[in-house]
Design an enzyme around this catalytic site. Sequence first.
Site, PDB file in Angstrom:
ATOM      1  N   LEU A  45       0.890  -1.232   0.035  1.00  0.00           N
ATOM      2  CA  LEU A  45       0.051   0.166   0.013  1.00  0.00           C
ATOM      3  C   LEU A  45       0.813   1.258  -0.045  1.00  0.00           C
ATOM      4  O   LEU A  45       1.679   1.087   0.886  1.00  0.00           O
ATOM      5  CB  LEU A  45      -0.706  -0.098   1.348  1.00  0.00           C
ATOM      6  N   ASP A  46       0.584   2.060  -0.859  1.00  0.00           N
ATOM      7  CA  ASP A  46       1.579   3.358  -0.963  1.00  0.00           C
ATOM      8  C   ASP A  46       1.469   3.939   0.525  1.00  0.00           C
ATOM      9  O   ASP A  46       0.588   4.024   1.291  1.00  0.00           O
ATOM     10  CB  ASP A  46       0.675   4.400  -1.865  1.00  0.00           C
ATOM     11  N   PRO A  47       2.843   4.559   0.770  1.00  0.00           N
ATOM     12  CA  PRO A  47       3.108   5.077   2.087  1.00  0.00           C
ATOM     13  C   PRO A  47       2.255   6.255   2.289  1.00  0.00           C
ATOM     14  O   PRO A  47       1.789   6.376   3.440  1.00  0.00           O
ATOM     15  CB  PRO A  47       4.481   5.743   1.859  1.00  0.00           C
ATOM     16  N   ALA A  49      -1.173   6.312   1.464  1.00  0.00           N
ATOM     17  CA  ALA A  49      -2.453   5.762   1.644  1.00  0.00           C
ATOM     18  C   ALA A  49      -2.562   5.107   2.869  1.00  0.00           C
ATOM     19  O   ALA A  49      -1.767   4.771   3.817  1.00  0.00           O
ATOM     20  CB  ALA A  49      -2.503   4.813   0.425  1.00  0.00           C
ATOM     21  N   ARG A 179      -3.171   5.718  -8.499  1.00  0.00           N
ATOM     22  CA  ARG A 179      -2.667   7.092  -9.020  1.00  0.00           C
ATOM     23  C   ARG A 179      -2.345   7.015 -10.555  1.00  0.00           C
ATOM     24  O   ARG A 179      -2.649   8.139 -11.198  1.00  0.00           O
ATOM     25  CB  ARG A 179      -1.209   7.056  -8.522  1.00  0.00           C
TER      26      ARG A 179
END
Length: 297
Positions: A45-47, A49, A179
Amino acid sequence: MARKKGRDINGWLIVDKPAGVGSTAVVAKVRWALDAKKAGHAGTLDPNATGVLAVALGEATKTVATVTDALKCYDFTVNWGAETATDDASGEVLRRSDARPDRAAIQAALPAFTGDIMQVPPAFSAVKVDGERAYDLAREGEELDLAARPLWVESLTLLDCDRDTARLEMVCGKGGYVRSIARDLGRALGCLGHVAHLRRTWSGPFDAEDAVPFDRIDREAQDWLDARLLPLEVALADLPMLRATPEGAVRIRNGNPGQVTGAAEWGDLVWVSDAKGPVCIGRYQGGLVQPERVFNL
């Protein structure tokens, strides 16, 4: 002094990841708090997010692939009018636009982003380029020309919008970048765009409503965390379950094809249990299962 190995603990802890914390840091914190020998996660998971990060412990790490391949749901907000280097609000603005889409234009654009699509990952992503992570190369200022990758988008739904933003929900398969959806949707609408907020609300069988807040992991007693562990077989809910005969279970645990009861299609990926619990993940071969992952419980 001998190094402490940690506990033999098996199962899943579902964490509600906050913004600003990396997925690897969450896994490390969980492993430390539970004193677990082994841990991993099912899908980065994106930092920036938030939301569901499923952490596998012990033998549950052998089921990670089944969750990684499952559908996932994201609730996200797109800001119109700017495209950034990272395709989210943390990056340098590369281009701006005064154009803004109305609700009808957004709705009309969404079908092109559903079903089987091709998607170019963000430059700041974990995709490997000649053995190196794209985000490392991007930070060094290298211009990247990443290849488009296939993605299954089950649904992309407009939840709300105003002049400058749109809130959407996407359900997609493995390897999807929200994104990229925001970037490409902004380009398609002629207004440019980037992700402002991103939350994963569920991942396969795991839901944010059942997740442990990250800030409680190092504040709660180990017993409290133990009580919130889910059994490893929760990750196998989408696979057919077959029952091993006593002799079959012995053979399977030794890495050999073993007899099972129940039926599936020849070659199907299944999971096998016996009176003691999960035995393996393997391929059904007409009354037998050839194990691919054997559980040592």
